[in-house]
Structure formats: structure tokens, C-alpha cells
Design a protein around this motif. Sequence first.
Motif, mmCIF file in Angstrom:
data_model
loop_
_atom_site.group_PDB
_atom_site.id
_atom_site.type_symbol
_atom_site.label_atom_id
_atom_site.label_comp_id
_atom_site.label_asym_id
_atom_site.label_seq_id
_atom_site.Cartn_x
_atom_site.Cartn_y
_atom_site.Cartn_z
ATOM 1 N N VAL A 198 4.598 66.052 48.101
ATOM 2 C CA VAL A 198 2.939 65.579 48.104
ATOM 3 C C VAL A 198 2.400 65.504 47.031
ATOM 4 O O VAL A 198 2.690 66.548 46.285
ATOM 5 N N GLN A 203 -2.997 65.629 55.489
ATOM 6 C CA GLN A 203 -1.586 65.526 55.258
ATOM 7 C C GLN A 203 -0.576 66.221 55.621
ATOM 8 O O GLN A 203 0.469 65.997 56.162
ATOM 9 N N VAL A 204 -0.698 67.653 55.409
ATOM 10 C CA VAL A 204 0.236 68.609 55.511
ATOM 11 C C VAL A 204 -0.259 69.898 55.863
ATOM 12 O O VAL A 204 -1.387 70.424 55.104
ATOM 13 N N GLN A 239 10.017 56.039 45.528
ATOM 14 C CA GLN A 239 9.083 55.726 46.734
ATOM 15 C C GLN A 239 9.605 56.052 47.939
ATOM 16 O O GLN A 239 9.243 56.318 49.058
ATOM 17 N N TYR A 240 11.043 56.236 48.006
ATOM 18 C CA TYR A 240 11.580 56.790 49.302
ATOM 19 C C TYR A 240 12.252 58.462 49.252
ATOM 20 O O TYR A 240 12.826 58.683 50.108
ATOM 21 N N VAL A 241 11.568 59.028 48.525
ATOM 22 C CA VAL A 241 11.607 60.579 48.145
ATOM 23 C C VAL A 241 11.007 61.284 49.354
ATOM 24 O O VAL A 241 9.752 61.416 49.170
ATOM 25 N N PRO A 242 11.220 62.008 50.655
ATOM 26 C CA PRO A 242 10.369 62.632 51.422
ATOM 27 C C PRO A 242 10.244 64.100 50.709
ATOM 28 O O PRO A 242 11.299 64.435 49.743
ATOM 29 N N GLY A 243 9.369 64.780 51.373
ATOM 30 C CA GLY A 243 9.306 66.264 51.093
ATOM 31 C C GLY A 243 8.378 66.501 49.923
ATOM 32 O O GLY A 243 8.387 67.615 49.249
ATOM 33 N N TYR A 296 16.198 62.397 42.678
ATOM 34 C CA TYR A 296 15.493 63.036 43.729
ATOM 35 C C TYR A 296 14.156 63.309 43.384
ATOM 36 O O TYR A 296 13.230 62.450 42.953
ATOM 37 N N ALA A 303 10.258 61.067 41.884
ATOM 38 C CA ALA A 303 9.182 60.963 42.707
ATOM 39 C C ALA A 303 7.747 61.558 41.985
ATOM 40 O O ALA A 303 7.012 60.971 42.088
ATOM 41 N N ILE A 341 8.124 71.576 52.137
ATOM 42 C CA ILE A 341 7.336 70.283 50.851
ATOM 43 C C ILE A 341 7.082 70.995 49.735
ATOM 44 O O ILE A 341 6.758 72.421 49.661
ATOM 45 N N GLN A 390 3.702 74.305 55.804
ATOM 46 C CA GLN A 390 4.830 73.423 55.418
ATOM 47 C C GLN A 390 4.989 73.354 53.895
ATOM 48 O O GLN A 390 6.155 73.012 53.615
#
Length: 383
Positions: free
Chosen positions: A93, A129-130, A87-91, A69, A73, A55, A134
Motif C-alpha cells: 500500500v 483500505q487496510v 501494477q500487478y504487485v500485491p501486498g 517485485y 511497485a 502488507i 494486516q
Amino acid sequence: MEISQYLSSEPVLSLAERLVEIAPGQITRVAPTVTGTEAVEGSVKLAREVTGRPIILGFLGQYHGESTYLTAAASTDLPSNTRGFAQYVPGVVLVPYPQSFRAPFHRGPGPYDDTLYLEYIREWVLRYQVEPDQVAGVLIEPVAGEAGILSPSQAFWDGLTAMCQEYDWKLILDEVQTGLGRCGTVFAAERWGLEPDLLLVGKGVTGGGQAVAGVLGTEEMMAGSAAHLGGTYAWEPAACAGALAGLDLLADGSVLSNVMALESIAREELGPLVGEVGQVGDVRWVGAWACLEFVTVADATEPAPEFQHAVHLAAMRRGVFAISEESKPLYRMQPALTMEPELFRWSCRQVADAIREVAEDMTTSHGSGQSHSVDQRRAPRIG
Ligand SMILES: Cc1ncc(COP(=O)(O)O)c(C=O)c1O
């Protein structure tokens, strides 16, 4: 020195050495990139590689470039610009970037305290959240440029760096805009005594010439890295020679003192507008950087985009071009670091007069002092 080019050259090596020499803290290594965007992306790779954690903690309202990427975000681009990919980028916060004017967090009647933003991270993000282990790193601009010259307090930086130490988060400073003199020190990090694990440079490092950007980092972050950064056009020798010439100009300190003179002028000339003109909600400045936020007379924090647009046009008629985007309630002045102080003073005065003119026009044409409309003959919309 770590240079990703297969064939190196004298200007490339000299630039890497010079950047390491002037960098804050424990920086010993450099990886070249062409753009600031690539430097940001590269830093994320490095932070994840070294920590083995997924993260990245970023801040809403920052700008990190235009890739699809991470930078998309965490960019200040509006959701309408990033729709369909950011809106679809993971990793990643994201938490709010500290700011006093439209502060989302404020407690009690006491003075503004931006350590509440850290409390939010600890009490909410890390609880719900995390987990801290992480998080690979914190990606932050020392002064948020595109978000309107927001400058967190020393207490915020002390608290954030303490959290980085506590949880072993890597501190990634995005100095693509703030670096190389914009804030009156070579790197903005120096203003708050920050020692980043990774520091990103771009823009100013070119001295206004060909594209040069890069990731600077500590031994821990870069000595054993297998990550590939750079690219075919990273650090062309001619571009590096230009960047070295730019660094020469910074070396004797006169540019930096000029920047501090510009900062004082912004404070003197623009600061008092907050009390004087009802529609000036906030004025902020750091180094050769100033930002005004306009508001309606009826509500001291409601943005007044038409007022801003009219000021922008009125200032241009007077010969001053600042940065004013329709989508952002921010009017930013970004003079050259070498601008003659008296020319900048003149520019600030033109902007101040433009503001007075628009405010007066509004009062005359509406009699009510409301700011949601301006005389269209004087302020035609373009585009
Ligand atoms: C803070 C910051 N980071 C990254 C970037 C991206 O740099 P580039 O436009 O060179 O890709 C910018 C560009 O404005 C920036 O201001």
C-alpha cells in the motif's frame, strides 16, 4: 552475528561486527546481500515472517531498486518504466511521501505540517483500505533521495514511530543512499533519533569499491528467522575488506564534519536563489546532497524541464556535472563526502551562474520571461 555464507572469513565477520557497532538503536544482526535491491526484498520477507502479516506500507516517490517485485511497485520509476509488472504487485500500500513544495496535503493558511500525511494514513488508508493488523511494516527512506532530497520533520517521524508502536508495525529504514555519511551522520536515522527494526545498507558501505549491501536488524527480527537472504556473491571477502577500509575513513569523524560543511555551503550558496531567480521554485539540502526544482515564471510550481536541461548543459560547460533526468523535475547535486568545501562552493557558484545565464537568455530571446523554451543554439538537446 548471522552470516548466510557457508564459509565465513575474517573480513566478512569483521564487517558484520563493525556494522552492528555503528548501527542505531537495538540492531544486533546482519544478513549480507550483494545489492540494495536484494536488501529491500529481504527486509520485506523478514517483516512478513516475524509478524505473519502480508502488507507493506510504502511511500510514493521513493526508490528501492529495480526488481520486479516490491521495489518495482514502490519505485520512483515512472509508470512508463514499470508498466506491465509494477501494477500487478500485491501486498503493498503506497501513500505520498511528505514534501512541502508540491504538497498534496495542506490545510488552511497555517504553516506546512507534514503530520497531515500520517492523518491521511490513519483517516483514509486504515479506514478504507487496510486494517492495521494486516500491516507488517513501514518501508521508508529517512530522506527520499531519488524523489529530490525530501526530508520529513521531526514531528512526522515522532508520529510515524508512535503509529508503528501502536499497531506493532516494523520500521524498515532504507538507508541504501542516506547511510554511511551522506546526511552528515553515520546513518540518517540519527538525525531524528530513529530506532529501526530493520535498516538497509548498500552503496556507501562499499566505500566506492565492490558490491556490498545488507540487512541490519534487531534480535526480534532476525534471531529466529528461517528466511534465506544473501546469495552466491554476497560479501566476497575482498569486497568486505574494501568496505572495512571505507568504514575506517568514517570512524574519526572528519568525513562527517566535512559533510556538514558541505551542507552549510549548499544552504549559503543555493538557498538564496529561490528569491533571486523566478525560475528557481525550491532548493533543498541535507548533508552532502542538494536539489533544485525549476518552475515557469508564470506558475511557481509548474515544472520547467527545458529550463532544467539548459541549466544542466550550462553548468557542464562550466565544469559541474549534476544529476538531471529528463523525466524528473529535479536537479540534484551529490558531491563526494570528501569533496573539499571550497571546491563545492565553487561548484555551487557555477550552478548559480548557469541558472542566471539561462534565465537571462530566456528573457532576452523571448522578451516575455516565459520559461517554456530556451535558445537552442546555447542549449542543444542531446540523446
Ligand atoms: C534508497 C535506495 N534503495 C535501494 C536502492 C537499490 O540499490 P541497488 O542499486 O544496489 O540495487 C537504491 C539505489 O539507488 C536506493 O537509492
